[in-house]
Design an enzyme around this catalytic site. Structure first.
Site, PDB file in Angstrom:
ATOM      1  N   ASN A 186       0.844  -1.192   0.000  1.00 41.17           N
ATOM      2  CA  ASN A 186       0.000   0.000   0.000  1.00 41.17           C
ATOM      3  C   ASN A 186       0.880   1.243   0.000  1.00 41.17           C
ATOM      4  O   ASN A 186       1.976   1.261   0.558  1.00 41.17           O
ATOM      5  CB  ASN A 186      -1.000  -0.001   1.160  1.00 41.17           C
ATOM      6  CG  ASN A 186      -0.391  -0.079   2.540  1.00 41.17           C
ATOM      7  OD1 ASN A 186       0.561  -0.804   2.774  1.00 41.17           O
ATOM      8  ND2 ASN A 186      -0.977   0.653   3.480  1.00 41.17           N
TER       9      ASN A 186
ATOM     10  N   GLU B  99       0.320   5.187   0.731  1.00 40.43           N
ATOM     11  CA  GLU B  99      -0.557   6.267   1.181  1.00 40.43           C
ATOM     12  C   GLU B  99      -0.079   7.613   0.647  1.00 40.43           C
ATOM     13  O   GLU B  99       1.033   7.736   0.127  1.00 40.43           O
ATOM     14  CB  GLU B  99      -0.604   6.311   2.712  1.00 40.43           C
ATOM     15  CG  GLU B  99      -1.295   5.114   3.298  1.00 40.43           C
ATOM     16  CD  GLU B  99      -1.397   5.156   4.809  1.00 40.43           C
ATOM     17  OE1 GLU B  99      -2.096   4.299   5.351  1.00 40.43           O
ATOM     18  OE2 GLU B  99      -0.777   6.031   5.457  1.00 40.43           O
ATOM     19  N   ASN B 100      -0.928   8.605   0.807  1.00 37.55           N
ATOM     20  CA  ASN B 100      -0.640   9.949   0.354  1.00 37.55           C
ATOM     21  C   ASN B 100      -1.342  10.907   1.293  1.00 37.55           C
ATOM     22  O   ASN B 100      -2.434  10.607   1.776  1.00 37.55           O
ATOM     23  CB  ASN B 100      -1.165  10.105  -1.082  1.00 37.55           C
ATOM     24  CG  ASN B 100      -0.704  11.366  -1.737  1.00 37.55           C
ATOM     25  OD1 ASN B 100      -1.132  12.448  -1.354  1.00 37.55           O
ATOM     26  ND2 ASN B 100       0.134  11.234  -2.735  1.00 37.55           N
ATOM     27  N   ALA B 101      -0.756  12.051   1.554  1.00 31.24           N
ATOM     28  CA  ALA B 101      -1.387  13.040   2.430  1.00 31.24           C
ATOM     29  C   ALA B 101      -2.771  13.419   1.905  1.00 31.24           C
ATOM     30  O   ALA B 101      -3.674  13.714   2.678  1.00 31.24           O
ATOM     31  CB  ALA B 101      -0.502  14.278   2.570  1.00 31.24           C
TER      32      ALA B 101
ATOM     33  N   CYS C 214      -3.854   0.765  -2.867  1.00 35.05           N
ATOM     34  CA  CYS C 214      -3.830  -0.457  -2.072  1.00 35.05           C
ATOM     35  C   CYS C 214      -2.777  -1.409  -2.624  1.00 35.05           C
ATOM     36  O   CYS C 214      -2.457  -1.386  -3.814  1.00 35.05           O
ATOM     37  CB  CYS C 214      -5.191  -1.135  -2.110  1.00 35.05           C
ATOM     38  SG  CYS C 214      -6.521  -0.153  -1.396  1.00 35.05           S
TER      39      CYS C 214
ATOM     40  N   GLU D 244      -2.967  -4.530  -3.260  1.00 31.70           N
ATOM     41  CA  GLU D 244      -3.491  -5.439  -4.274  1.00 31.70           C
ATOM     42  C   GLU D 244      -3.443  -4.806  -5.664  1.00 31.70           C
ATOM     43  O   GLU D 244      -3.022  -5.441  -6.637  1.00 31.70           O
ATOM     44  CB  GLU D 244      -4.947  -5.827  -3.955  1.00 31.70           C
ATOM     45  CG  GLU D 244      -5.106  -6.567  -2.651  1.00 31.70           C
ATOM     46  CD  GLU D 244      -5.367  -5.671  -1.447  1.00 31.70           C
ATOM     47  OE1 GLU D 244      -6.029  -6.125  -0.503  1.00 31.70           O
ATOM     48  OE2 GLU D 244      -4.909  -4.502  -1.444  1.00 31.70           O
TER      49      GLU D 244
ATOM     50  N   CYS E 203     -10.339  -4.441  -0.081  1.00 31.12           N
ATOM     51  CA  CYS E 203     -11.400  -3.444  -0.033  1.00 31.12           C
ATOM     52  C   CYS E 203     -12.285  -3.590  -1.283  1.00 31.12           C
ATOM     53  O   CYS E 203     -11.980  -4.374  -2.189  1.00 31.12           O
ATOM     54  CB  CYS E 203     -10.813  -2.033   0.051  1.00 31.12           C
ATOM     55  SG  CYS E 203     -10.053  -1.459  -1.489  1.00 31.12           S
TER      56      CYS E 203
ATOM     57  N   CYS F  25     -10.507  -2.914  -4.671  1.00 30.34           N
ATOM     58  CA  CYS F  25      -9.590  -4.006  -5.010  1.00 30.34           C
ATOM     59  C   CYS F  25     -10.359  -5.253  -5.427  1.00 30.34           C
ATOM     60  O   CYS F  25      -9.947  -5.963  -6.351  1.00 30.34           O
ATOM     61  CB  CYS F  25      -8.656  -4.307  -3.846  1.00 30.34           C
ATOM     62  SG  CYS F  25      -7.434  -2.999  -3.601  1.00 30.34           S
TER      63      CYS F  25
END
Length: 162
Positions: free
Chosen positions: A62, A64-66, A73, A75, A113, A116
């Site tokens: 995964n 992430e980003n601000a 994700c 997957e 999720c 995905c």
């Protein structure tokens, strides 16, 4: 009014060590990948590993980003890498695992999720064969699901656009 029931079955394995060789190896690769995840906001590190028909293993984490919705994700990162590096090669199985750095725990399997699940289903439909899912944690039970379609009953696909 009629009532319909959609059955769902899966296998539960007590621990990863009891998995058959290829599945155990794939889950171990996914577990190793959790260390490479970029999750500074949630502290929830996810690793995924795909086994392709040609025997290659492709991994993802995964990212992430601000700007929260801009993250990816594990997957979908693995799917994109597989499609880019090995176009046209079908996916046999995917292992997904996690580590919660905030709590220090990883004892319950997690499932993909919704986005995905939809992405995995697209690959499964296009290749016309099931993708086996291995859902685990760093410790504890492992869930084995024989087809992505099981996770997304009443799904939407390209056939619905025709």
């Amino acid at each position: 009014m009629k009532q319909a029931i959609i059955p769902f079955s899966y296998e539960i394995v007590e621990s990863a060590e009891l998995l058959p060789g290829p599945e155990w190896q794939l889950l171990r690769k996914a577990q190793e990948m959790t260390h490479n995840a970029y999750a500074p906001y949630s502290q929830f590190f996810v690793g995924a590993a795909l086994l392709l028909r040609n025997g290659k293993i492709v991994m993802g984490t995964n990212q992430e980003n601000a700007s929260s919705p801009a993250g990816l994700c594990a997957e979908r990162v693995a799917l994109a890498a597989a499609a880019s590096l090995h176009p046209g090669i079908s996916l046999l199985m995917m292992a997904i695992t996690h580590f919660n750095n905030g709590t220090g725990k990883s004892e319950q399997p997690i499932a993909p999720c919704g986005i995905c699940r939809q992405s995995l289903l697209e690959y499964e439909i296009n290749q016309q064969q099931p993708i086996r899912l291995i859902l685990g944690a760093l410790n504890g039970e492992v869930l084995l699901i024989s087809s992505v379609k099981s996770l997304l009953p009443l799904s939407f696909s390209g056939a619905d656009l025709k």
